[in-house]
Design a protein around this motif. Structure first.
Motif, short mmCIF file in Angstrom:
data_model
loop_
_atom_site.label_atom_id
_atom_site.label_comp_id
_atom_site.label_asym_id
_atom_site.label_seq_id
_atom_site.Cartn_x
_atom_site.Cartn_y
_atom_site.Cartn_z
N ALA A 556 -7.88 11.45 5.64
CA ALA A 556 -6.96 12.50 6.10
C ALA A 556 -5.85 11.93 6.98
O ALA A 556 -4.99 12.68 7.46
N THR A 557 -5.85 10.63 7.19
CA THR A 557 -4.86 9.99 8.05
C THR A 557 -3.46 10.10 7.45
O THR A 557 -3.26 9.92 6.24
N ARG A 558 -2.48 10.36 8.31
CA ARG A 558 -1.08 10.38 7.89
C ARG A 558 -0.53 8.96 7.98
O ARG A 558 -0.39 8.41 9.08
N PRO A 559 -0.20 8.33 6.85
CA PRO A 559 0.31 6.96 6.90
C PRO A 559 1.73 6.92 7.48
O PRO A 559 2.49 7.87 7.33
N ASP A 560 2.05 5.82 8.14
CA ASP A 560 3.38 5.73 8.74
C ASP A 560 4.36 4.96 7.87
O ASP A 560 5.47 4.62 8.31
N GLY A 561 3.99 4.66 6.62
CA GLY A 561 4.88 3.95 5.72
C GLY A 561 4.19 3.62 4.42
O GLY A 561 3.02 3.93 4.22
N ASP A 562 4.92 2.97 3.52
CA ASP A 562 4.39 2.65 2.19
C ASP A 562 3.17 1.73 2.25
O ASP A 562 2.24 1.89 1.47
N ALA A 563 3.20 0.76 3.14
CA ALA A 563 2.09 -0.19 3.21
C ALA A 563 0.79 0.51 3.60
O ALA A 563 -0.26 0.27 2.99
N SER A 564 0.86 1.39 4.57
CA SER A 564 -0.33 2.14 4.96
C SER A 564 -0.77 3.07 3.84
O SER A 564 -1.98 3.25 3.61
N ALA A 565 0.17 3.66 3.13
CA ALA A 565 -0.16 4.56 2.03
C ALA A 565 -0.89 3.82 0.92
O ALA A 565 -1.86 4.33 0.34
N ARG A 566 -0.45 2.60 0.61
CA ARG A 566 -1.12 1.82 -0.43
C ARG A 566 -2.53 1.42 0.00
O ARG A 566 -3.45 1.38 -0.81
N ALA A 567 -2.69 1.13 1.28
CA ALA A 567 -4.04 0.81 1.78
C ALA A 567 -4.97 2.02 1.66
O ALA A 567 -6.13 1.88 1.27
#
Length: 778
Positions: A556-567
């Motif tokens: 449920a974490t809100r990613p702070d960018g593309d790299a976090s989203a891919r992780a």
């Protein structure tokens, strides 16, 4: 060109010279493993047959003392430096050979008095134990007399002193410290109260969950007596002094780390496909080079035992004889208390002289109260300024007959013999699982466990007589069972008995998190009957129950960018298996490590929450999520995910698919003396990629931001009582402590991939062998 050729020639010459030196060292340090030797002290001939893995199979016909003599001989042949290092740790004599850098450790060890406690224990042992220990000592000294000392002695330029009986007892005291202490948790608990208040104590040190499994059931037991109080205050200067002592202990590898523990379980014949009990054990301890354990098969006229020994200690610690098998995990009882002594407390004083290589001797004044040694201020450079804090601990008190218990287990023929041996057990208290060839299984938690009235032992207390032990739990009242109706017993350092048990074994914060125990039960109960290979699969299980609990919050974490989203995408597709070829465990464990540091801004660097504390904070949106009093759990998750991803990109590249677990999750088995010396570490230290992670059954919790691990299953065994010679075992490195030996690390790759060696007394299972015959000499 001429210059290049000359340089190349010089380099070639250097390589040749170094190679020749290594060959020479290999020759003079390699022990005799074939032929015959005449040795003083033997009663009759003994054969030592090493199998293809270097495991010795000792056969003595004249006496059991000859068998233990030979065990001492082969221990010293293969692991003399390990034995020397261990006894110098117990004695507090590392500075003599390692110099001033080891002085803080020696001060800690002398103050606590481990070797003094061993000296006091030796006269209390029974006649059989004393005879076997003395025979073992004679065997060690016979090997030392062969003058083939390991490389470490040559580099440090000293020779080993003769071995003594006390040296064998002493390492058991250090094992008791490694497995049986909670004084560091008392310090942390006091610090939480001082800095954050009592409401935060259960947030930093969560009690065992009510839903967690217990080892034994006890619905028919009377209600337990529970109590707690706020203990005694410790000002910051006293906490600082004691943290210095704790740092010295950790430098020796003794650390009460989150996730540290062991697994063992036993299945009755109705739960197995073999028709007999199956017993499994894998103690999780600090990895080292050489490995802690030494596999051995020892047979005399009455002694028939095979399993894991510890060099320096006579007998088998974990294993089986021809009728009985046993395994151990740590109970985690509360057997230590810190007492804040008042100004009027009567203290005795002694002076310890510590020799330091290349420097003047250091004189250390040690004080003791009626409760035990004063452990505050030992390594504080500013001098003692806070209150005097004493340690009371069962392992330092008189009458420790634990050695009688372990050697008694080696001879046990049935449950009656087994429990009779355990009556002598003092420390460190262990969960013993039992099985025999007649189809019986059982469990006992022996040890000297204090009774407290009106307080729970979780915090330091005043030494004014208001918080004294009132005795020990009687042996008959300690948790045990024989042939339970469930036909199985599972232990994983989890809570032993439910609240209805009439005695307090420990405060509720001492038990390990329930993840491993619950997962083992899940694996065992998935099948009505299991065979040896099924049990091995459970022992090797790497599915993360921690991930299963944290998954909804992390995803449920809100990613702070593309790299976090891919992780996060990697984690969404993950099945929770911590395999070396998967990238998701790398993200998860790196992220969890950052989350476990959430209390460091409140309590300081080095405070690491366990997984359960992290889960509780995320569930409750707890205050520890805030950084510097600002923020919440949602922001913490975003921030720690970003930090994790940035760190992994810096190490492993931009593509998350390439962040496979095996690239970073490697074991660290370091040498005790030279493991941190850059010029020499490469020769002794060993590492290997392996699966598993935090609180998986096959545990391998990352030690730090490198994601490497230093604690893991240090030994595995699976014993089939229907067919004992079909049993299996394995260590982490190899039998030899000699880096030039083929057996220095030949078990490591097998251990990492979950393979085993035959735990067999049948020569047909030994493969290529080498035999050394020992005969009585003058």
């Amino acid at each position: 060109m001429l210059r290049l050729n000359r340089v190349g020639g010089v380099l070639l010459l250097l390589v040749v010279l170094v190679g020749a030196a290594l060959v020479a060292l290999a020759t003079v340090t390699r022990p005799r493993t074939t032929g015959a030797l005449q040795l003083r002290g033997l009663n009759g001939p003994v054969t030592v047959t090493r199998d293809r893995w270097g495991v010795p199979h000792i056969r003595a016909s004249a006496s059991d003392t000859d068998a233990l003599y030979a065990l001492g001989f082969v221990h010293a042949q293969d692991r003399l430096w390990q034995m020397e290092f261990q006894r110098r740790v117990a004695q507090g004599r590392l500075s003599e050979v390692l110099g001033e850098a080891a002085l803080p450790q020696d001060k800690f060890l002398r103050t606590w008095g481990f070797y003094r406690a061993a000296q006091a224990a030796l006269p209390t042992l029974n006649a059989r134990t004393r005879a076997l220990v003395s025979a073992y000592t004679a065997g060690v000294n016979a090997a030392i007399a062969q003058d083939r000392v390991p490389l470490e002695f040559r580099l440090l330029r000293f020779r080993p002193e003769p071995w003594t009986d006390v040296d064998s007892i002493a390492w058991q005291k250090l094992m008791a410290y490694d497995l049986g202490g909670n004084w560091d948790q008392e310090l942390l608990g006091r610090e939480v109260l001082e800095k954050l208040g009592p409401d935060r104590l259960n947030q930093v040190l969560p009690p065992y969950p009510k839903s967690g499994p217990t080892i034994l059931s006890g619905q028919d037991l009377p209600r337990a007596r529970t109590a707690s109080d706020q203990g005694a205050a410790l000002p910051q200067e006293a906490l600082r002094e004691l943290r210095g002592t704790l740092a010295a202990a950790r430098a020796l590898g003794f650390e009460n780390a989150p996730g540290k523990g062991s697994n063992d379980w036993v299945l009755g014949p109705s739960r197995t496909t073999t028709g007999g009990p199956i017993l499994a054990d894998d103690p999780h301890l600090k990895l080292s080079a050489p490995m802690l354990w030494y596999l051995a098969d020892v047979r005399g006229p009455d002694l028939h035992v095979i399993g894991a020994t510890i060099p320096g200690l006579p007998g088998v610690v974990i294993g089986r004889n021809d009728r009985v098998a046993w395994g151990v995990t740590n109970v985690n009882p509360d057997v230590q208390d810190l007492y804040v002594e008042g100004a009027s407390a009567k203290l005795t004083t002694r002076t310890e002289v510590i020799r330091v290589k290349g420097q003047d001797d250091v004189r250390l004044t040690v004080q003791e109260s009626a409760h035990g040694p004063i452990i505050s201020g030992v390594n504080d450079r500013a001098g003692h300024v806070g209150p005097r804090v004493a340690l009371k601990w069962t392992a330092l008190m008189g009458g420790d007959t634990t050695f009688d218990a372990f050697l008694g287990l080696n001879y046990a023929r049935n449950w009656t013999d087994f429990t009779a041996a355990l009556r002598a057990y003092v420390a460190p208290s262990q969960n013993f699982v039992y099985a025999d060839v007649d189809g019986n299984i059982g469990y006992y938690a022996p040890g000297r466990i204090p009774i407290r009235r009106g307080w729970d032992g979780s915090l330091p207390v005043p030494g004014d007589g208001t918080h004294e032990w009132t005795g020990y739990i009687p042996f008959e009242a300690l948790p045990h069972t024989f042939n339970p109706p469930e036909a199985q017993v599972v232990t994983a350092n989890n809570k032993v008995v439910p609240d209805s048990f009439p005695y307090a074994l420990a405060n509720e914060r001492l038990w390990s998190e329930p993840y491993r125990a619950a997962r083992i039960l899940e694996g065992l109960n998935a099948h009505p009957k299991l065979g040896v290979e099924d049990v091995q699969r459970v022992q090797q299980d790497t599915r993360s129950s921690v991930w299963r609990d944290l998954k909804p919050f992390l995803l449920a974490t809100r990613p702070d960018g593309d790299a976090s989203a891919r992780a996060l995408d990697l984690l969404r597709a993950w099945d929770g298996q911590e395999r070396t070829d998967s990238a998701a465990p790398t993200v998860f464990e790196g992220w969890l490590l950052n989350l476990q540091n959430m209390a460091q801004d409140e309590l300081g660097a080095g405070v690491r929450l366990n997984s359960l504390a992290v889960l509780n904070q995320l569930r409750a949106r707890g205050p520890l999520c805030a950084e510097g009093g600002q923020g919440d759990c949602a922001r913490l998750l975003t921030r720690t995910l970003a930090a994790t991803v940035t760190a992994l990109q810096g190490r492993l590249g931009q593509d998350p698919n390439g962040w496979t677990w095996g690239r970073v999750h490697v074991s660290r088995s370091d040498h005790g003396a030279f493991g941190g010396v850059q010029a020499l570490a490469w020769l002794w230290n060993r590492s290997v990629s392996a699966p598993g992670g935090t609180n998986t059954v096959n545990v391998a919790r990352p030690a730090d931001a490198s994601l490497a691990f230093t604690h893991a299953p240090s030994y595995r065994q699976v014993i089939d009582l229907a067919h004992p010679n079909r049993s299996v075992f394995i260590g982490t490195l190899g039998q030899s402590g000699n880096v030039f030996s083929e057996h220095y690390a030949d078990q490591q790759a097998l251990w990492a991939r979950g393979a085993y060696l035959p735990m067999s007394t049948d020569p047909r299972d030994w493969g290529r062998t080498q035999t050394l015959t020992l005969t009585p000499g003058q």
